[in-house]
Design a protein around this motif. Structure first.
Motif, PDB file in Angstrom:
ATOM      1  N   GLY A 109       9.685   7.064   2.378  1.00 21.13           N
ATOM      2  CA  GLY A 109       9.926   7.408   0.971  1.00 21.13           C
ATOM      3  C   GLY A 109      10.910   8.543   0.819  1.00 21.13           C
ATOM      4  O   GLY A 109      11.825   8.487  -0.018  1.00 21.13           O
ATOM      5  N   ARG A 110      10.749   9.580   1.626  1.00 22.80           N
ATOM      6  CA  ARG A 110      11.675  10.722   1.543  1.00 22.80           C
ATOM      7  C   ARG A 110      13.101  10.288   1.897  1.00 22.80           C
ATOM      8  O   ARG A 110      14.056  10.662   1.231  1.00 22.80           O
ATOM      9  CB  ARG A 110      11.201  11.857   2.455  1.00 22.80           C
ATOM     10  N   SER A 111      13.224   9.483   2.957  1.00 18.73           N
ATOM     11  CA  SER A 111      14.555   9.010   3.364  1.00 18.73           C
ATOM     12  C   SER A 111      15.195   8.152   2.291  1.00 18.73           C
ATOM     13  O   SER A 111      16.372   8.332   1.953  1.00 18.73           O
ATOM     14  CB  SER A 111      14.466   8.211   4.674  1.00 18.73           C
ATOM     15  N   LEU A 112      14.446   7.225   1.744  1.00 16.58           N
ATOM     16  CA  LEU A 112      15.017   6.331   0.741  1.00 16.58           C
ATOM     17  C   LEU A 112      15.334   7.057  -0.560  1.00 16.58           C
ATOM     18  O   LEU A 112      16.362   6.784  -1.188  1.00 16.58           O
ATOM     19  CB  LEU A 112      14.081   5.144   0.494  1.00 16.58           C
ATOM     20  N   ARG A 113      14.489   8.006  -0.958  1.00 16.04           N
ATOM     21  CA  ARG A 113      14.811   8.806  -2.150  1.00 16.04           C
ATOM     22  C   ARG A 113      16.085   9.600  -1.927  1.00 16.04           C
ATOM     23  O   ARG A 113      16.908   9.741  -2.837  1.00 16.04           O
ATOM     24  CB  ARG A 113      13.650   9.729  -2.517  1.00 16.04           C
ATOM     25  N   SER A 114      16.299  10.100  -0.707  1.00 16.03           N
ATOM     26  CA  SER A 114      17.522  10.857  -0.423  1.00 16.03           C
ATOM     27  C   SER A 114      18.763   9.969  -0.540  1.00 16.03           C
ATOM     28  O   SER A 114      19.858  10.463  -0.761  1.00 16.03           O
ATOM     29  CB  SER A 114      17.464  11.496   0.970  1.00 16.03           C
ATOM     30  N   ALA A 115      18.568   8.651  -0.393  1.00 20.57           N
ATOM     31  CA  ALA A 115      19.674   7.700  -0.513  1.00 20.57           C
ATOM     32  C   ALA A 115      19.764   7.116  -1.927  1.00 20.57           C
ATOM     33  O   ALA A 115      20.542   6.203  -2.167  1.00 20.57           O
ATOM     34  CB  ALA A 115      19.517   6.575   0.506  1.00 20.57           C
ATOM     35  N   GLY A 116      18.942   7.633  -2.839  1.00 17.46           N
ATOM     36  CA  GLY A 116      19.028   7.210  -4.231  1.00 17.46           C
ATOM     37  C   GLY A 116      18.003   6.192  -4.684  1.00 17.46           C
ATOM     38  O   GLY A 116      18.076   5.718  -5.818  1.00 17.46           O
TER      39      GLY A 116
ATOM     40  N   CYS B 199       5.757   7.384  -6.372  1.00 18.68           N
ATOM     41  CA  CYS B 199       5.417   8.197  -5.205  1.00 18.68           C
ATOM     42  C   CYS B 199       4.021   7.849  -4.728  1.00 18.68           C
ATOM     43  O   CYS B 199       3.143   7.524  -5.527  1.00 18.68           O
ATOM     44  CB  CYS B 199       5.443   9.682  -5.559  1.00 18.68           C
ATOM     45  N   GLY B 200       3.839   7.938  -3.435  1.00 19.50           N
ATOM     46  CA  GLY B 200       2.497   7.819  -2.888  1.00 19.50           C
ATOM     47  C   GLY B 200       1.709   9.054  -3.240  1.00 19.50           C
ATOM     48  O   GLY B 200       2.262  10.087  -3.632  1.00 19.50           O
TER      49      GLY B 200
ATOM     50  N   ARG C 294       0.821  -1.221   0.000  1.00 17.47           N
ATOM     51  CA  ARG C 294       0.000   0.000   0.000  1.00 17.47           C
ATOM     52  C   ARG C 294       0.848   1.261   0.000  1.00 17.47           C
ATOM     53  O   ARG C 294       0.415   2.299  -0.474  1.00 17.47           O
ATOM     54  CB  ARG C 294      -0.909   0.036   1.228  1.00 17.47           C
ATOM     55  N   GLY C 295       2.013   1.186   0.602  1.00 23.85           N
ATOM     56  CA  GLY C 295       2.873   2.351   0.770  1.00 23.85           C
ATOM     57  C   GLY C 295       3.169   2.563   2.237  1.00 23.85           C
ATOM     58  O   GLY C 295       2.317   3.038   2.986  1.00 23.85           O
ATOM     59  N   TYR C 296       4.341   2.158   2.659  1.00 20.25           N
ATOM     60  CA  TYR C 296       4.776   2.280   4.057  1.00 20.25           C
ATOM     61  C   TYR C 296       5.166   3.726   4.293  1.00 20.25           C
ATOM     62  O   TYR C 296       6.102   4.229   3.680  1.00 20.25           O
ATOM     63  CB  TYR C 296       5.967   1.351   4.293  1.00 20.25           C
ATOM     64  N   ASP C 297       4.460   4.419   5.185  1.00 24.61           N
ATOM     65  CA  ASP C 297       4.737   5.847   5.337  1.00 24.61           C
ATOM     66  C   ASP C 297       5.322   6.248   6.682  1.00 24.61           C
ATOM     67  O   ASP C 297       5.496   7.431   6.956  1.00 24.61           O
ATOM     68  CB  ASP C 297       3.498   6.682   5.021  1.00 24.61           C
ATOM     69  N   ASP C 298       5.653   5.285   7.518  1.00 18.95           N
ATOM     70  CA  ASP C 298       6.331   5.606   8.775  1.00 18.95           C
ATOM     71  C   ASP C 298       7.798   5.915   8.455  1.00 18.95           C
ATOM     72  O   ASP C 298       8.197   5.938   7.295  1.00 18.95           O
ATOM     73  CB  ASP C 298       6.200   4.436   9.758  1.00 18.95           C
TER      74      ASP C 298
ATOM     75  N   HIS D  77      14.021  -2.325  -1.577  1.00 15.37           N
ATOM     76  CA  HIS D  77      13.270  -1.203  -1.003  1.00 15.37           C
ATOM     77  C   HIS D  77      11.895  -1.150  -1.644  1.00 15.37           C
ATOM     78  O   HIS D  77      11.694  -1.651  -2.750  1.00 15.37           O
ATOM     79  CB  HIS D  77      14.022   0.126  -1.162  1.00 15.37           C
ATOM     80  N   PRO D  78      10.920  -0.573  -0.928  1.00 15.03           N
ATOM     81  CA  PRO D  78       9.556  -0.525  -1.457  1.00 15.03           C
ATOM     82  C   PRO D  78       9.475   0.181  -2.805  1.00 15.03           C
ATOM     83  O   PRO D  78      10.175   1.173  -3.054  1.00 15.03           O
ATOM     84  CB  PRO D  78       8.787   0.263  -0.387  1.00 15.03           C
ATOM     85  N   ARG D  79       8.606  -0.335  -3.678  1.00 19.02           N
ATOM     86  CA  ARG D  79       8.333   0.325  -4.964  1.00 19.02           C
ATOM     87  C   ARG D  79       7.594   1.636  -4.736  1.00 19.02           C
ATOM     88  O   ARG D  79       7.858   2.631  -5.397  1.00 19.02           O
ATOM     89  CB  ARG D  79       7.450  -0.552  -5.851  1.00 19.02           C
ATOM     90  N   VAL D  80       6.632   1.607  -3.832  1.00 20.34           N
ATOM     91  CA  VAL D  80       5.863   2.806  -3.516  1.00 20.34           C
ATOM     92  C   VAL D  80       6.613   3.538  -2.414  1.00 20.34           C
ATOM     93  O   VAL D  80       6.742   3.045  -1.296  1.00 20.34           O
ATOM     94  CB  VAL D  80       4.428   2.452  -3.054  1.00 20.34           C
ATOM     95  N   LEU D  81       7.131   4.700  -2.766  1.00 22.90           N
ATOM     96  CA  LEU D  81       7.908   5.502  -1.810  1.00 22.90           C
ATOM     97  C   LEU D  81       7.019   6.635  -1.324  1.00 22.90           C
ATOM     98  O   LEU D  81       6.732   7.572  -2.067  1.00 22.90           O
ATOM     99  CB  LEU D  81       9.175   6.042  -2.479  1.00 22.90           C
ATOM    100  N   THR D  82       6.584   6.528  -0.095  1.00 22.15           N
ATOM    101  CA  THR D  82       5.641   7.485   0.456  1.00 22.15           C
ATOM    102  C   THR D  82       6.054   7.877   1.872  1.00 22.15           C
ATOM    103  O   THR D  82       6.818   7.157   2.523  1.00 22.15           O
ATOM    104  CB  THR D  82       4.202   6.906   0.430  1.00 22.15           C
ATOM    105  N   GLY D  83       5.566   8.991   2.334  1.00 23.86           N
ATOM    106  CA  GLY D  83       5.802   9.418   3.707  1.00 23.86           C
ATOM    107  C   GLY D  83       7.276   9.590   4.034  1.00 23.86           C
ATOM    108  O   GLY D  83       8.125   9.787   3.166  1.00 23.86           O
ATOM    109  N   SER D  84       7.558   9.506   5.310  1.00 22.21           N
ATOM    110  CA  SER D  84       8.918   9.695   5.808  1.00 22.21           C
ATOM    111  C   SER D  84       9.884   8.664   5.234  1.00 22.21           C
ATOM    112  O   SER D  84      11.004   9.001   4.850  1.00 22.21           O
ATOM    113  CB  SER D  84       8.905   9.617   7.340  1.00 22.21           C
TER     114      SER D  84
END
Length: 141
Positions: free
Chosen positions: A123-130, A135-136, A40-44, A114-121
């Motif tokens: 998602g932001r952290s993982l996108r910052s790591a590349g 996006c959610g 669904r999109g892990y947003d924690d 890593h999750p395909r759906v990058l959402t919430g905190s």
């Protein structure tokens, strides 16, 4: 395989540092919850995500200790959740999570995705790591 029944494995792993004597059912349920949440999109945040991944570590460790008949009983259900996790994640050899958590043994493949759906905190952290993914709805790029 191992020689212990389920309560013995829970106690043994507890003595090895797990916070409680978990059961296989509890950890399979935790893995199922995590997989469904990732779909669904892990947003924690990333710390909660890495903490949640440890339920799969517990199962990995327990499989080395449990009686064969218990392994045979539970393996199809775990494999089904593993397959769903693979479908909901992207393999990246752990590059997205490594800045936030040391990478466990290579046999623990779930840490290298890593999750395909990058959402919430998270998602932001993982996108910052590349990390790359979709996006959610509340996280436009």
């Amino acid at each position: 395989m191992g020689t212990y029944d389920e309560p013995e494995v829970g106690e043994l792993l507890h003595r090895r540092g797990w916070r409680t004597a978990f059961t296989v059912a509890e950890q399979v349920d935790a893995w199922a919850w995590l997989v469904e949440t990732v779909e669904r999109g892990y947003d924690d945040d990333v710390d909660e995500y890495t903490n949640d991944l440890y339920c799969r570590n517990w199962l990995h460790q327990a499989w080395l200790l449990l009686h064969d008949h218990l392994v045979q009983l539970w393996t199809p259900r775990i494999r089904a959740w593993d397959d769903r996790f693979r479908a909901a994640t992207i393999a990246d050899d752990g590059l997205a999570l490594e800045p936030f958590h040391g990478m466990p043994h290579p046999d623990m493949w779930w840490w290298r995705r890593h999750p395909r759906v990058l959402t919430g905190s998270l998602g932001r952290s993982l996108r910052s790591a590349g990390a790359h993914g979709t996006c959610g709805s509340e996280d436009p790029e």
